[in-house]
Design a protein around this motif. Sequence first.
Motif, mmCIF file in Angstrom:
data_model
loop_
_atom_site.group_PDB
_atom_site.id
_atom_site.type_symbol
_atom_site.label_atom_id
_atom_site.label_comp_id
_atom_site.label_asym_id
_atom_site.label_seq_id
_atom_site.Cartn_x
_atom_site.Cartn_y
_atom_site.Cartn_z
ATOM 1 N N PHE A 1 0.830 -1.208 0.000
ATOM 2 C CA PHE A 1 0.000 0.000 0.000
ATOM 3 C C PHE A 1 0.868 1.264 0.000
ATOM 4 O O PHE A 1 0.343 2.373 -0.101
ATOM 5 C CB PHE A 1 -0.931 0.013 1.216
ATOM 6 C CG PHE A 1 -2.140 -0.863 1.082
ATOM 7 C CD1 PHE A 1 -3.226 -0.469 0.316
ATOM 8 C CD2 PHE A 1 -2.198 -2.092 1.715
ATOM 9 C CE1 PHE A 1 -4.349 -1.269 0.193
ATOM 10 C CE2 PHE A 1 -3.311 -2.914 1.600
ATOM 11 C CZ PHE A 1 -4.397 -2.501 0.830
ATOM 12 N N ASN A 2 2.193 1.103 0.178
ATOM 13 C CA ASN A 2 3.124 2.233 0.227
ATOM 14 C C ASN A 2 2.737 3.267 1.274
ATOM 15 O O ASN A 2 2.611 4.464 0.990
ATOM 16 C CB ASN A 2 3.235 2.918 -1.133
ATOM 17 C CG ASN A 2 4.113 2.133 -2.088
ATOM 18 O OD1 ASN A 2 3.636 1.688 -3.116
ATOM 19 N ND2 ASN A 2 5.370 1.948 -1.765
ATOM 20 N N ARG A 3 2.567 2.808 2.522
ATOM 21 C CA ARG A 3 2.153 3.727 3.583
ATOM 22 C C ARG A 3 2.588 3.186 4.944
ATOM 23 O O ARG A 3 2.952 2.026 5.097
ATOM 24 C CB ARG A 3 0.628 3.886 3.571
ATOM 25 C CG ARG A 3 -0.084 2.599 3.950
ATOM 26 C CD ARG A 3 -1.582 2.684 3.857
ATOM 27 N NE ARG A 3 -2.174 1.426 4.304
ATOM 28 C CZ ARG A 3 -3.458 1.126 4.158
ATOM 29 N NH1 ARG A 3 -4.285 1.988 3.558
ATOM 30 N NH2 ARG A 3 -3.925 -0.022 4.609
ATOM 31 N N TRP A 4 2.611 4.068 5.914
ATOM 32 C CA TRP A 4 2.771 3.726 7.317
ATOM 33 C C TRP A 4 4.004 2.847 7.555
ATOM 34 O O TRP A 4 5.054 3.102 6.974
ATOM 35 C CB TRP A 4 1.484 3.089 7.858
ATOM 36 C CG TRP A 4 0.274 3.948 7.664
ATOM 37 C CD1 TRP A 4 0.246 5.312 7.543
ATOM 38 C CD2 TRP A 4 -1.088 3.509 7.535
ATOM 39 N NE1 TRP A 4 -1.052 5.748 7.370
ATOM 40 C CE2 TRP A 4 -1.886 4.675 7.354
ATOM 41 C CE3 TRP A 4 -1.722 2.268 7.554
ATOM 42 C CZ2 TRP A 4 -3.263 4.620 7.210
ATOM 43 C CZ3 TRP A 4 -3.100 2.212 7.415
ATOM 44 C CH2 TRP A 4 -3.857 3.367 7.241
ATOM 45 N N GLU A 5 3.901 1.862 8.438
ATOM 46 C CA GLU A 5 5.069 1.041 8.786
ATOM 47 C C GLU A 5 5.113 -0.216 7.936
ATOM 48 O O GLU A 5 4.216 -1.071 8.002
ATOM 49 C CB GLU A 5 5.035 0.660 10.268
ATOM 50 C CG GLU A 5 6.267 -0.143 10.693
ATOM 51 C CD GLU A 5 6.290 -0.476 12.176
ATOM 52 O OE1 GLU A 5 7.245 -1.155 12.604
ATOM 53 O OE2 GLU A 5 5.370 -0.060 12.907
ATOM 54 N N GLY A 6 6.169 -0.341 7.134
ATOM 55 C CA GLY A 6 6.339 -1.498 6.272
ATOM 56 C C GLY A 6 7.444 -2.408 6.760
ATOM 57 O O GLY A 6 8.354 -2.009 7.491
ATOM 58 N N SER A 7 7.394 -3.655 6.339
ATOM 59 C CA SER A 7 8.342 -4.682 6.786
ATOM 60 C C SER A 7 9.597 -4.712 5.933
ATOM 61 O O SER A 7 9.548 -4.501 4.718
ATOM 62 C CB SER A 7 7.686 -6.066 6.702
ATOM 63 O OG SER A 7 6.500 -6.141 7.445
ATOM 64 N N LEU A 8 10.705 -5.066 6.569
ATOM 65 C CA LEU A 8 11.932 -5.374 5.843
ATOM 66 C C LEU A 8 12.645 -6.525 6.553
ATOM 67 O O LEU A 8 13.653 -6.345 7.234
ATOM 68 C CB LEU A 8 12.841 -4.152 5.732
ATOM 69 C CG LEU A 8 14.101 -4.313 4.861
ATOM 70 C CD1 LEU A 8 13.800 -5.007 3.547
ATOM 71 C CD2 LEU A 8 14.759 -2.971 4.615
ATOM 72 N N PRO A 9 12.125 -7.760 6.408
ATOM 73 C CA PRO A 9 12.804 -8.910 7.008
ATOM 74 C C PRO A 9 14.147 -9.128 6.337
ATOM 75 O O PRO A 9 14.283 -8.987 5.126
ATOM 76 C CB PRO A 9 11.833 -10.066 6.738
ATOM 77 C CG PRO A 9 11.049 -9.640 5.542
ATOM 78 C CD PRO A 9 10.930 -8.142 5.647
ATOM 79 N N VAL A 10 15.143 -9.483 7.144
ATOM 80 C CA VAL A 10 16.503 -9.554 6.609
ATOM 81 C C VAL A 10 17.276 -10.774 7.106
ATOM 82 O O VAL A 10 18.256 -11.169 6.488
ATOM 83 C CB VAL A 10 17.269 -8.256 6.961
ATOM 84 C CG1 VAL A 10 17.457 -8.127 8.461
ATOM 85 C CG2 VAL A 10 18.599 -8.169 6.258
ATOM 86 N N SER A 11 16.818 -11.415 8.182
ATOM 87 C CA SER A 11 17.649 -12.442 8.815
ATOM 88 C C SER A 11 16.922 -13.775 8.966
ATOM 89 O O SER A 11 15.797 -13.827 9.453
ATOM 90 C CB SER A 11 18.103 -11.978 10.200
ATOM 91 O OG SER A 11 18.842 -12.980 10.844
ATOM 92 N N TYR A 12 17.608 -14.850 8.589
ATOM 93 C CA TYR A 12 17.076 -16.189 8.821
ATOM 94 C C TYR A 12 17.726 -16.832 10.041
ATOM 95 O O TYR A 12 17.425 -17.973 10.384
ATOM 96 C CB TYR A 12 17.290 -17.074 7.587
ATOM 97 C CG TYR A 12 18.729 -17.224 7.150
ATOM 98 C CD1 TYR A 12 19.529 -18.231 7.674
ATOM 99 C CD2 TYR A 12 19.287 -16.347 6.228
ATOM 100 C CE1 TYR A 12 20.851 -18.365 7.289
ATOM 101 C CE2 TYR A 12 20.611 -16.474 5.834
ATOM 102 C CZ TYR A 12 21.390 -17.483 6.369
ATOM 103 O OH TYR A 12 22.701 -17.611 5.987
#
Length: 421
Positions: A172-183
């Motif tokens: 939605f390009n808004r507010w708080e978005g995720s950026l998972p980076v670690s397994y």
Amino acid sequence: MYLVYADEKGNVYDHPGLFAVARNGDILTEILEEELIPLPEGSTLVSLPDTEPIGMDPDTGEMVKLDGCTAVGALVPQGITRLLLPGYVKTNKESKLPLFGYSAVVWKDNRFWVTGRASDDIYKWDPLNFPMDELRQRVAKTLETFPQNRILNHLSHCALEYECLTASNNFFNRWEGSLPVSYTCNAGCYGCISEQPDDSGFPSPQTRMNFKPTEDELVEVMLHHLKSPESIISFGQGCEGEPSTMASIIVPAMRRVRETTDMGFININTNAGLTDHIKGIVDAGLDLMRVSIISAIDEHYNAYYRPRNYTLENVARSAEYAASKGVYTSINYLCFPGVFDREEEMEAMIEFIRRTGIKLIQLRNLNIDPESYLAMIPKAQGEVFGMKQAIEIYQQELPDVVIGSFTHIPPDQLQRRKNMA
């Protein structure tokens, strides 16, 4: 207020003659009117497998177990802090409840009520603001634009299958978005929702990412999302391990992004155990940091987090360093009725917050099987105040600390971003 229970087919009923009771930790207790709120929109009523409900005979005050039925709890939306657990006993002592946060629910005045407290404005986390038809279209368009980005492909699954609202915000390009980076992770949290040992008895409700993203993929996701003053991109999601273990790619990615844009905010949700890694991430331009914590008492903290090569003291030092560099710091406080409100827990946490300069307490309901959790942590040493009174004490003792549930943006920093827009 009457007992709510379910039959063997999952049909939910209110009992015409038994009052509802609840649990504060392992203690059965009456429910006070001031502890109730109407069942919030977005809540889900669930039956608790291998349990039987307990009610109270209003004439005698006797606790009554309802044989052949199942206890019912409510799963409340984020932003609602539960105050009590459902009243029940297990029919199978070896059975473990799925990893959710169960709140006591009652029937009163022809409607359902829960023992809860609205701790934050839930508008940005209201499922009604995430229409699935539009989300599917936006996911398809985003993946068409970034066909090689494995992070966005992973997040599409989180958004569409798990209905993760943070992941949905990426599309939605808004507010708080995720950026998972670690397994990988430097802790073995007892209630981890993305990775459990095969013999734990807890089915993980989410699947952890299974690849190491590239620096270019991180930059692509960050620049795609950081387009407005209020946008937040967050490392450290439920579908990954500890993000700071990937500081070697986070730090250069952040620097590249900040060479391109000053828009929005970069946040990390972390256990903060890797102090040197956290310092590097802070120095690369971190704006916000949320430290996951369940207790400021070593024995309790270690029992739940099972840290690998770090201590609670490392966590404190990381938070202190971030605050000293102007990062807006908060704690993700995993709350459990009957534990959060213990006298010794409160004293230790208030001291931790004062020492580290934490600005915000994000109250989050601990998703756990109650019996398993209570068996592994220290027993209560002092008075147990009740959740409602405990929160009021925090407000009195820490008047300059915000108590909420979600990531907040400091107003002065937000205004600065708006001026730059």
